[in-house]
Design an enzyme around this catalytic site. Sequence first.
Site, PDB file in Angstrom:
ATOM      1  N   GLN A   4     -24.379   2.156  -1.399  1.00 27.90           N
ATOM      2  CA  GLN A   4     -24.767   3.366  -2.126  1.00 27.90           C
ATOM      3  C   GLN A   4     -23.879   3.564  -3.349  1.00 27.90           C
ATOM      4  OE1 GLN A   4     -25.610   6.957   0.130  1.00 27.90           O
ATOM      5  NE2 GLN A   4     -24.367   8.088  -1.327  1.00 27.90           N
ATOM      6  N   CYS A  47     -20.033   0.530   0.394  1.00 27.53           N
ATOM      7  CA  CYS A  47     -20.343  -0.141  -0.879  1.00 27.53           C
ATOM      8  C   CYS A  47     -21.747   0.038  -1.430  1.00 27.53           C
ATOM      9  CB  CYS A  47     -20.073  -1.631  -0.743  1.00 27.53           C
ATOM     10  SG  CYS A  47     -18.337  -1.990  -0.490  1.00 27.53           S
ATOM     11  N   PHE A  49     -17.101 -10.662  -1.948  1.00 27.96           N
ATOM     12  CA  PHE A  49     -18.455 -10.594  -1.394  1.00 27.96           C
ATOM     13  C   PHE A  49     -18.473 -10.561   0.133  1.00 27.96           C
ATOM     14  CE2 PHE A  49     -18.986 -12.459  -5.618  1.00 27.96           C
ATOM     15  CZ  PHE A  49     -19.941 -11.605  -6.144  1.00 27.96           C
ATOM     16  N   SER A  69     -11.127  -5.055  -6.624  1.00 31.74           N
ATOM     17  CA  SER A  69     -11.971  -3.890  -6.352  1.00 31.74           C
ATOM     18  C   SER A  69     -13.296  -4.029  -7.099  1.00 31.74           C
ATOM     19  CB  SER A  69     -11.314  -2.606  -6.868  1.00 31.74           C
ATOM     20  OG  SER A  69     -10.079  -2.387  -6.253  1.00 31.74           O
ATOM     21  N   THR A  70     -14.325  -3.394  -6.558  1.00 30.95           N
ATOM     22  CA  THR A  70     -15.597  -3.334  -7.278  1.00 30.95           C
ATOM     23  C   THR A  70     -15.502  -2.238  -8.337  1.00 30.95           C
ATOM     24  OG1 THR A  70     -16.735  -4.001  -5.276  1.00 30.95           O
ATOM     25  CG2 THR A  70     -18.083  -3.029  -7.019  1.00 30.95           C
ATOM     26  N   VAL A  88      -7.670  -1.767  -4.621  1.00 32.35           N
ATOM     27  CA  VAL A  88      -7.626  -0.355  -4.216  1.00 32.35           C
ATOM     28  C   VAL A  88      -9.046   0.199  -4.130  1.00 32.35           C
ATOM     29  CG1 VAL A  88      -5.354  -0.053  -5.265  1.00 32.35           C
ATOM     30  CG2 VAL A  88      -7.399   0.455  -6.588  1.00 32.35           C
ATOM     31  N   ASP A 120       0.854  -1.180   0.000  1.00 34.44           N
ATOM     32  CA  ASP A 120       0.000   0.000   0.000  1.00 34.44           C
ATOM     33  C   ASP A 120       0.896   1.238   0.000  1.00 34.44           C
ATOM     34  OD1 ASP A 120      -3.257   0.241   1.158  1.00 34.44           O
ATOM     35  OD2 ASP A 120      -2.058   2.049   0.839  1.00 34.44           O
TER      36      ASP A 120
HETATM   37  P1  NAI Z   1      -9.842   0.931   1.422  1.00 31.86           P
HETATM   38  O1  NAI Z   1      -9.906   2.376   1.136  1.00 31.86           O
HETATM   39  O2  NAI Z   1      -9.989   0.425   2.816  1.00 31.86           O
HETATM   40  O3  NAI Z   1      -8.447   0.338   0.888  1.00 31.86           O
HETATM   41  C1  NAI Z   1      -7.891   0.660  -0.333  1.00 31.86           C
HETATM   42  C2  NAI Z   1      -6.383   0.865  -0.145  1.00 31.86           C
HETATM   43  O4  NAI Z   1      -5.763   0.980  -1.425  1.00 31.86           O
HETATM   44  C3  NAI Z   1      -6.011   2.128   0.621  1.00 31.86           C
HETATM   45  O5  NAI Z   1      -5.291   1.771   1.780  1.00 31.86           O
HETATM   46  C4  NAI Z   1      -5.147   2.927  -0.379  1.00 31.86           C
HETATM   47  O6  NAI Z   1      -4.064   3.603   0.247  1.00 31.86           O
HETATM   48  C5  NAI Z   1      -4.638   1.845  -1.301  1.00 31.86           C
HETATM   49  N1  NAI Z   1      -4.231   2.325  -2.624  1.00 31.86           N
HETATM   50  C6  NAI Z   1      -4.905   3.127  -3.483  1.00 31.86           C
HETATM   51  N2  NAI Z   1      -4.210   3.298  -4.622  1.00 31.86           N
HETATM   52  C7  NAI Z   1      -3.059   2.593  -4.498  1.00 31.86           C
HETATM   53  C8  NAI Z   1      -1.946   2.365  -5.345  1.00 31.86           C
HETATM   54  N3  NAI Z   1      -1.888   2.882  -6.569  1.00 31.86           N
HETATM   55  N4  NAI Z   1      -0.931   1.606  -4.882  1.00 31.86           N
HETATM   56  C9  NAI Z   1      -0.981   1.064  -3.651  1.00 31.86           C
HETATM   57  N5  NAI Z   1      -2.028   1.221  -2.806  1.00 31.86           N
HETATM   58  C10 NAI Z   1      -3.059   1.981  -3.225  1.00 31.86           C
HETATM   59  O7  NAI Z   1     -10.944   0.248   0.488  1.00 31.86           O
HETATM   60  P2  NAI Z   1     -11.702  -1.147   0.709  1.00 31.86           P
HETATM   61  O8  NAI Z   1     -12.877  -0.976   1.590  1.00 31.86           O
HETATM   62  O9  NAI Z   1     -10.700  -2.196   1.010  1.00 31.86           O
HETATM   63  O10 NAI Z   1     -12.285  -1.401  -0.754  1.00 31.86           O
HETATM   64  C11 NAI Z   1     -11.450  -1.760  -1.844  1.00 31.86           C
HETATM   65  C12 NAI Z   1     -12.332  -2.198  -2.998  1.00 31.86           C
HETATM   66  O11 NAI Z   1     -13.068  -3.368  -2.634  1.00 31.86           O
HETATM   67  C13 NAI Z   1     -13.349  -1.163  -3.425  1.00 31.86           C
HETATM   68  O12 NAI Z   1     -13.472  -1.228  -4.830  1.00 31.86           O
HETATM   69  C14 NAI Z   1     -14.622  -1.648  -2.781  1.00 31.86           C
HETATM   70  O13 NAI Z   1     -15.761  -1.262  -3.523  1.00 31.86           O
HETATM   71  C15 NAI Z   1     -14.459  -3.146  -2.827  1.00 31.86           C
HETATM   72  N6  NAI Z   1     -15.188  -3.882  -1.812  1.00 31.86           N
HETATM   73  C16 NAI Z   1     -15.261  -3.422  -0.517  1.00 31.86           C
HETATM   74  C17 NAI Z   1     -15.918  -4.150   0.453  1.00 31.86           C
HETATM   75  C18 NAI Z   1     -15.989  -3.641   1.858  1.00 31.86           C
HETATM   76  O14 NAI Z   1     -16.739  -4.210   2.641  1.00 31.86           O
HETATM   77  N7  NAI Z   1     -15.256  -2.603   2.230  1.00 31.86           N
HETATM   78  C19 NAI Z   1     -16.548  -5.438   0.157  1.00 31.86           C
HETATM   79  C20 NAI Z   1     -16.383  -5.850  -1.202  1.00 31.86           C
HETATM   80  C21 NAI Z   1     -15.739  -5.077  -2.128  1.00 31.86           C
END
Ligand code: NAI
Length: 473
Positions: free
Chosen positions: A280, A278, A164, A132-133, A91, A36
């Site tokens: 919304q 997610c 999921f 990612s979604t 991401v 990250d």
């Molecule tokens: P998050 O914001 O917690 O984590 C994403 C991470 O990616 C951040 O720590 C950010 O610093 C890092 N990042 C961004 N660009 C980067 C890059 N170029 N290089 C390295 N690191 C980078 O997000 P979260 O909640 O984990 O969601 C991620 C994806 O999963 C989204 O698309 C979301 O829609 C999907 N998703 C989320 C769920 C949830 O319950 N949170 C469930 C299912 C899917």
Amino acid sequence: PTKVSKICCIGAGYVGGPTCAVIALKCPHIQVTIVDLNKSRIDAWNTPDFKLPIYEPGLEDVVRQCRGRNLFFSTDVDKGIQEADLIFVSVNTPTKKSGVGAGFAADLKYVESATRQIAAVATSSKIVVEKSTVPCRTAESMRTILEANSKPNCRFDILSNPEFLAEGTAINDLFKPDRVLIGSLQTEEGKEACEKLKEVYANWVDPTRILTVGLWSSELTKLAANAMLAQRISSINALSAICEATGANIDEVAYSIGFDSRIGPKFLKASVGFGGSCFQKDILNLVYLSESLHLKEVAEYWRQVVEMNEYQKRRFSKRVVDTLFNTITGKNIAVLGFAFKADTGDTRESASITLIRDFLKERANVSIYDPQVPHEQIWQDLEEACGDMGIEEIKSSVTLRPTALDATQCADALVIATEWKEFREGIDWQTVYDGMNKPAFVFDGRLILGLEEAERLRRIGFKVTVIGRGNGM
Ligand code: NAI
């Protein structure tokens, strides 16, 4: 074909962290590195006393077993990419705030920059997995970027493997997923890549639960699944408004319709509204997709699911104001729960934020207690939500308390905004009542009070209002 032996996950958030930690646990023969750009996040994953950056039941135990063995956390994104034969892109994909599609479309800048970085630094062939979604057809864009920038002898196969898991139950969901979905191009190479990822999951997931489909179907399935889950909540919340007006009880209605095997009992809990990062975002994404395809009626249909959620939150804060004799100005309101649901510290789109914003607009004083959300997070969320109020003004009306009991001292009303177990089981209502201003009002936005408990509270002296039930129920 060779098996996957090194996995890199780009993005150490709510999805990348737990999913890849579980892969490391279940596949001791695979080296997993989660990278990250956010250094403080990576530092937290690496803390000696396991003060992990996200709260998720069971997660610490998984990380304790694997970290340093075959699970690593690092800010060296390039090295992670170079070493891996399979890369998860996990991401964030938030809703766009400006430009074309603002307020609806997904912002793909993080996905794109991660993809460009893979192309720039990879010196061998990779399977790149979209975790990612993302909107439909993102894999296609990723492939174009990778192919246009790759070095000779580097092949990239793109897979879609949406996640999921639900926050709060992530580890259990990952251990026993209802299904794992993998989308690939239906070419020889695409199917081969799909097979390799399938082998990884087959280390602990029953093969009959690993579904393989086309790329676009996989991408659309994730948006569709979230839209349908959220739609169940909005449907039951719409019915809760009818219950409040008629004397029906939403819990009884949900229980009874849930016995229909075509409907089923799960996810029919009325509440003050859904939150989380997610639902919304993904529905708005689906709305945007429908509009781009000139499917106006389809877009309107799904948009209504989000509208109903906004209505539910508005309706609840209005009920609080109405019940407190049409004014809460200068009154003290205790809000129990700030996370968007129980068992997570995540506050993204939490209904609690909207309620508190509404209370502050009415010039109430608010005291807040949540067992997991860090205080800086609460201040940041409130500052963002109450655009026209400065942080100093917010701080003059809001206090953060160390316990639920503290939050309710001298309160005129207590609002349950998150269904934490300790609110269900650990509140000494008589003591709370003794410390509150009278009349003492309780508003249950999460149906934690059954009919009998509500009655018990009324006998203590509380004025009780429960979502989905008329006054006095
Ligand atoms: P998050 O914001 O917690 O984590 C994403 C991470 O990616 C951040 O720590 C950010 O610093 C890092 N990042 C961004 N660009 C980067 C890059 N170029 N290089 C390295 N690191 C980078 O997000 P979260 O909640 O984990 O969601 C991620 C994806 O999963 C989204 O698309 C979301 O829609 C999907 N998703 C989320 C769920 C949830 O319950 N949170 C469930 C299912 C899917």
